[in-house]
Enzyme design. Structure first.
Site, PDB file in Angstrom:
ATOM      1  N   GLU A  19      -0.878  -6.670   5.087  1.00 44.91           N
ATOM      2  CA  GLU A  19      -1.191  -5.325   5.575  1.00 44.91           C
ATOM      3  C   GLU A  19      -1.658  -4.436   4.424  1.00 44.91           C
ATOM      4  O   GLU A  19      -2.572  -3.628   4.588  1.00 44.91           O
ATOM      5  CB  GLU A  19       0.037  -4.718   6.250  1.00 44.91           C
ATOM      6  CG  GLU A  19       0.361  -5.354   7.591  1.00 44.91           C
ATOM      7  CD  GLU A  19       1.599  -4.774   8.231  1.00 44.91           C
ATOM      8  OE1 GLU A  19       1.675  -4.780   9.481  1.00 44.91           O
ATOM      9  OE2 GLU A  19       2.509  -4.326   7.500  1.00 44.91           O
ATOM     10  N   ASP A  68      -1.081  -1.225   8.117  1.00 51.26           N
ATOM     11  CA  ASP A  68      -0.491  -1.455   9.431  1.00 51.26           C
ATOM     12  C   ASP A  68      -1.256  -0.674  10.501  1.00 51.26           C
ATOM     13  O   ASP A  68      -1.593  -1.208  11.564  1.00 51.26           O
ATOM     14  CB  ASP A  68       0.980  -1.034   9.399  1.00 51.26           C
ATOM     15  CG  ASP A  68       1.643  -1.161  10.757  1.00 51.26           C
ATOM     16  OD1 ASP A  68       1.736  -2.284  11.283  1.00 51.26           O
ATOM     17  OD2 ASP A  68       2.086  -0.127  11.299  1.00 51.26           O
TER      18      ASP A  68
END
Length: 251
Positions: free
Chosen positions: A137, A65
């Site tokens: 992610e 992320d």
């Protein structure tokens, strides 16, 4: 229809060679060959498939992320050196969000590579926005861990080069919803104009949207097109909330 077929028949076991071929093809689509393949396996493992173990994607998701935020921000800064912070933030948010990342995961064939527990498999985990986005992610986090920031940035730039439309670019909610609707319900959204008020120079249109007979949102705009985009946005929000609720119940 693909989901219905998957649920209706048992998949044949794959040989080790076939599995390795699939992993190799996925790495080719991703644009990175792992020096440590175990990182990729971890990134593709949902917590439901790692009962009693921490060998699943959550830590890599946390890392990925941050890497994605940095990589996209850096890419936007280089492409639009005169753009101000507001428009840049708006475009980054239009890219680094659950729906967009889930679509990107689908585009590289990530869903079929996921390792899910039986309960998550039965509840359609391979099509859940939250799971696809998290796994994507995690894969980016795995690339960073495997080869460093520069390599991770290069992969992100390659994967998202077509998603950069300028700092004032608007998301196409209708296209996003159409793809998700077909994948989840095997049906297309239906838009219906239900109101038009005001003088010709300042008319406001209201559109409702239904999928398989169920109303999912209404939108208002200064044109029919704008009202349809607003309705599609509301429907996407509703579907994402439902997906999160399903994940909590199954988890």
């Amino acid at each position: 229809m693909a989901k219905l077929l998957r649920l209706g028949r048992k998949r044949p076991a794959r040989s080790d060679d076939a599995t390795e071929d699939i992993v190799a093809e996925f790495q080719r689509r991703l644009g990175h060959r792992f020096s440590n393949p175990e990182l990729l396996h971890t990134a593709l493992t949902h917590p439901s498939a790692a009962v009693g173990s921490d060998n699943h994607y959550e830590r890599l998701e946390f890392l990925g992320d941050a890497v994605l935020d940095l990589a996209i921000a850096d890419m936007l800064m280089r492409l639009f050196p005169e753009a101000k912070e507001g428009p840049l933030s708006k475009q980054r948010a239009s890219i680094v969000n659950g729906r967009t990342l889930a679509l990107k995961a689908q585009s590289i064939g990530l869903a079929e590579k996921l390792k899910l527990g039986k309960g998550e498999e039965k509840s359609g985990g391979r099509e859940k926005i939250s799971i696809l986005a998290a796994a994507f992610e995690a894969v980016i986090g795995a690339i960073y861990t495997d080869a460093g920031l520069q390599r991770a940035q290069k992969v992100v730039e390659t994967l998202f080069s077509d998603d950069i439309g300028g700092p004032a670019a608007e998301r196409d909610y209708k296209t996003e919803l159409q793809e998700i609707s077909y994948r989840r319900f095997h049906a297309q959204p239906i838009y219906e104009l239900i109101g038009a008020e005001g003088p010709d120079h300042a008319k406001r249109f209201t559109t409702k949207i239904t999928i398989t007979g169920r109303q999912l949102g209404e939108g208002v705009g200064g044109s029919k097109k704008q009202s349809e985009q607003a309705a599609a946005r509301e429907a996407l929000i509703q579907l994402e909330q439902e997906s999160r609720g399903e994940q909590r119940r199954s988890g």
